[in-house]
Write an enzyme that holds these catalytic residues in place. Structure first.
Site, PDB file in Angstrom:
ATOM      1  N   GLY A  93       0.844  -1.200   0.000  1.00 37.31           N
ATOM      2  CA  GLY A  93       0.000   0.000   0.000  1.00 37.31           C
ATOM      3  C   GLY A  93       0.874   1.244   0.000  1.00 37.31           C
ATOM      4  NE  ARG A 110      -1.988  -4.310  -1.572  1.00 34.49           N
ATOM      5  CZ  ARG A 110      -1.788  -3.780  -0.374  1.00 34.49           C
ATOM      6  NH1 ARG A 110      -0.844  -4.220   0.413  1.00 34.49           N
ATOM      7  NH2 ARG A 110      -2.555  -2.810   0.059  1.00 34.49           N
ATOM      8  CG  ASP A 165       4.003  -7.201   8.260  1.00 37.46           C
ATOM      9  OD1 ASP A 165       3.546  -8.165   7.655  1.00 37.46           O
ATOM     10  OD2 ASP A 165       4.484  -7.220   9.405  1.00 37.46           O
ATOM     11  CB  THR A 187       2.803   1.024   5.987  1.00 38.07           C
ATOM     12  OG1 THR A 187       1.452   0.796   6.399  1.00 38.07           O
ATOM     13  CG2 THR A 187       3.701   0.767   7.181  1.00 38.07           C
ATOM     14  CG  ASP A 190      -1.851   0.130   8.007  1.00 35.02           C
ATOM     15  OD1 ASP A 190      -2.696   1.024   7.826  1.00 35.02           O
ATOM     16  OD2 ASP A 190      -1.836  -0.934   7.358  1.00 35.02           O
ATOM     17  CG  ASP A 214       1.341  -2.330  10.279  1.00 42.91           C
ATOM     18  OD1 ASP A 214       2.162  -1.674   9.616  1.00 42.91           O
ATOM     19  OD2 ASP A 214       0.568  -3.157   9.775  1.00 42.91           O
ATOM     20  NE  ARG A 221      -5.234  -5.363   5.401  1.00 40.15           N
ATOM     21  CZ  ARG A 221      -4.796  -5.308   4.164  1.00 40.15           C
ATOM     22  NH1 ARG A 221      -5.543  -5.717   3.193  1.00 40.15           N
ATOM     23  NH2 ARG A 221      -3.595  -4.863   3.880  1.00 40.15           N
TER      24      ARG A 221
HETATM   25  P1  ADP Z   1       2.640  -4.135   2.679  1.00 43.24           P
HETATM   26  O1  ADP Z   1       4.070  -4.197   2.273  1.00 43.24           O
HETATM   27  O2  ADP Z   1       2.083  -2.755   2.632  1.00 43.24           O
HETATM   28  O3  ADP Z   1       2.393  -4.860   3.979  1.00 43.24           O
HETATM   29  P2  ADP Z   1       1.571  -6.458   1.264  1.00 43.24           P
HETATM   30  O4  ADP Z   1       1.345  -7.271   2.480  1.00 43.24           O
HETATM   31  O5  ADP Z   1       0.559  -6.508   0.186  1.00 43.24           O
HETATM   32  O6  ADP Z   1       1.777  -4.897   1.570  1.00 43.24           O
HETATM   33  O7  ADP Z   1       2.970  -6.913   0.646  1.00 43.24           O
HETATM   34  C1  ADP Z   1       3.514  -6.256  -0.484  1.00 43.24           C
HETATM   35  C2  ADP Z   1       4.203  -7.250  -1.360  1.00 43.24           C
HETATM   36  O8  ADP Z   1       5.287  -7.870  -0.656  1.00 43.24           O
HETATM   37  C3  ADP Z   1       3.351  -8.431  -1.810  1.00 43.24           C
HETATM   38  O9  ADP Z   1       2.530  -8.120  -2.886  1.00 43.24           O
HETATM   39  C4  ADP Z   1       4.431  -9.422  -2.206  1.00 43.24           C
HETATM   40  O10 ADP Z   1       4.981  -9.080  -3.450  1.00 43.24           O
HETATM   41  C5  ADP Z   1       5.502  -9.180  -1.134  1.00 43.24           C
HETATM   42  N1  ADP Z   1       5.344 -10.160  -0.035  1.00 43.24           N
HETATM   43  C6  ADP Z   1       4.358 -10.233   0.876  1.00 43.24           C
HETATM   44  N2  ADP Z   1       4.516 -11.282   1.690  1.00 43.24           N
HETATM   45  C7  ADP Z   1       5.634 -11.934   1.270  1.00 43.24           C
HETATM   46  C8  ADP Z   1       6.338 -13.113   1.673  1.00 43.24           C
HETATM   47  N3  ADP Z   1       5.904 -13.853   2.682  1.00 43.24           N
HETATM   48  N4  ADP Z   1       7.447 -13.455   0.990  1.00 43.24           N
HETATM   49  C9  ADP Z   1       7.895 -12.712  -0.034  1.00 43.24           C
HETATM   50  N5  ADP Z   1       7.282 -11.597  -0.471  1.00 43.24           N
HETATM   51  C10 ADP Z   1       6.174 -11.202   0.157  1.00 43.24           C
HETATM   52  O1  F6P Z   2      -1.505  -1.518   4.472  1.00 41.72           O
HETATM   53  C1  F6P Z   2      -2.026  -0.228   4.286  1.00 41.72           C
HETATM   54  C2  F6P Z   2      -3.501  -0.265   4.028  1.00 41.72           C
HETATM   55  O2  F6P Z   2      -3.799   1.049   3.770  1.00 41.72           O
HETATM   56  C3  F6P Z   2      -4.410  -0.851   5.104  1.00 41.72           C
HETATM   57  O3  F6P Z   2      -4.665  -0.001   6.187  1.00 41.72           O
HETATM   58  C4  F6P Z   2      -5.652  -1.173   4.297  1.00 41.72           C
HETATM   59  O4  F6P Z   2      -6.416  -2.156   4.898  1.00 41.72           O
HETATM   60  C5  F6P Z   2      -5.060  -1.658   3.020  1.00 41.72           C
HETATM   61  O5  F6P Z   2      -3.806  -1.013   2.879  1.00 41.72           O
HETATM   62  C6  F6P Z   2      -5.916  -1.459   1.809  1.00 41.72           C
HETATM   63  O6  F6P Z   2      -5.187  -1.915   0.721  1.00 41.72           O
HETATM   64  P1  F6P Z   2      -5.678  -1.882  -0.785  1.00 41.72           P
HETATM   65  O7  F6P Z   2      -5.876  -0.477  -1.147  1.00 41.72           O
HETATM   66  O8  F6P Z   2      -4.542  -2.480  -1.558  1.00 41.72           O
HETATM   67  O9  F6P Z   2      -6.899  -2.703  -0.814  1.00 41.72           O
END
Ligand code: ADP
Ligand code: F6P
Length: 318
Positions: free
Chosen positions: A11, A72, A103, A125, A127, A129, A171
């Site tokens: 995000g 993503r 994360d 982010t 969040d 978090d 979330r």
């Molecule tokens: P954020 O980084 O904001 O938490 P996501 O959880 O969607 O957002 O993770 C972003 C991207 O990081 C994912 O689309 C994927 O490409 C990569 N990613 C997430 N989890 C893993 C994992 N367990 N191992 C490797 N890459 C990951």
């Molecule tokens: O991780 C950041 C965040 O903004 C969360 O607070 C929210 O739930 C999520 O992304 C929404 O993601 P997307 O716009 O990809 O659905």
């Protein structure tokens, strides 16, 4: 290292551009080359990257979103795909990577490091978090966006003697709800980390009403339940409410001065870490000092809500 890459992932958050700018400028200042990788990990797999010059990151410090775009990319969880990405990086002579994201993005950075390619995480982010850092880039801007909205909703809530439910992002983490609820003077704040009793909440709203309180603001993090689900629950108890879902407005906008400074310091620190040929580090801020720590620590402990702040919010909204 002489050549590094930078990408933004997950995000988006206000201040990501300031972080990218800092990575590029700091690296060039130290005679390094920087590749910008587009669309997060997807761009890494596709080889969607190009060298960035000083001018490429001009006029972006004040812009929300991310000029590198984000995505993503679910396939990046697969070992074979990660190895493919490393091949793409090596083909360009890139020796280290800065990942600006949340994360999930950090998990990707850790996976690359464990496969022998040094990657560093910068917390981007809204969040707030990420374990190990007091603040993440974008949180402050999101707070200000939400508080501005709460203030506006409060105006109309007061005029019409209404109870408003304001659904905010988060979330798994209640930081946005807690900070904005406290700053916006909300009567009730619901966060995913605390299991709230609806009956107790109803009693509190009724107590307020009996005292002559005619309007109320309830801030609920999306991870608890949706604003409309909460509205239905309260409706069953005879409490009429209006719902406002703030949604993605919280992720956009020009970053605050605080987020720009945080992003600049963290982006530059990530380059310093890579200059020492180190990977597997997370960048954070603790008590106003920028630090780096083992990326693994991010996944070893749970993110905790600020309990003192939560207790205070209850005390101030009797
Ligand atoms: P954020 O980084 O904001 O938490 P996501 O959880 O969607 O957002 O993770 C972003 C991207 O990081 C994912 O689309 C994927 O490409 C990569 N990613 C997430 N989890 C893993 C994992 N367990 N191992 C490797 N890459 C990951
Ligand atoms: O991780 C950041 C965040 O903004 C969360 O607070 C929210 O739930 C999520 O992304 C929404 O993601 P997307 O716009 O990809 O659905």
């Amino acid at each position: 290292m002489k050549k590094i890459g930078v990408l933004t992932s997950g995000g988006d958050s206000p201040g990501m551009n300031a972080a990218v700018r800092a990575v590029v400028r700091k690296a060039i200042y130290h005679d390094m080359e920087v590749y910008g990788i587009y669309q997060g990990y997807q761009g890494l797999i596709d080889g969607n990257m190009k060298p960035l010059e000083l001018g490429d990151v001009g006029d972006i410090i004040q812009r929300g979103g991310t000029v590198l775009h984000s995505a993503r990319c679910l396939s990046f969880k697969e070992d074979a795909v990660q190895l493919e990405a490393i091949e793409q990086l090596k083909a360009k002579g890139i020796e280290g990577l800065v990942v600006v994201g949340g994360d999930g993005s950090y998990r990707g950075a850790l996976a690359l490091t464990e496969k022998g390619f040094p990657a560093v995480g910068v917390p981007g982010t809204i969040d707030n978090d990420i374990r190990g850092t007091d603040y993440t880039i974008g949180f402050d801007t999101a707070l200000n966006t939400v508080v501005e909205a709460i203030d506006k909703i409060r105006d109309t809530a007061t005029s019409h003697d209404r109870t408003f439910i304001i659904e905010v992002m988060g979330r798994d983490a209640g930081d946005i709800a807690l900070w904005t609820g406290l700053a916006g003077g909300a009567e009730t704040i619901l966060v995913p980390e605390v299991k709230d009793d609806i009956d107790e909440m109803v009693r509190r709203l009724q107590r307020g009403k009996a005292r002559g309180k005619k309007h109320s603001i309830i801030v609920v993090a999306e991870g608890v339940m949706s604003g409309t689900d909460l509205q239905n629950k309260l409706n069953e108890k005879g409490i009429d409410t209006h719902v406002s879902v703030l949604g993605h407005i919280q992720r956009g906008g020009s970053p605050t001065a605080r987020d720009r400074v945080l992003a600049s310091m963290m982006g530059a620190h990530a380059v310093e870490v890579l200059m020492q040929d180190m990977g597997g580090r997370a960048i954070g801020i603790r008590n106003q000092v920028v630090v780096d720590y083992d990326l693994k620590e991010v996944f070893e402990t749970e993110h905790h809500l600020n309990q003192a702040m939560y207790t205070l919010s209850k005390e101030l909204s009797i």
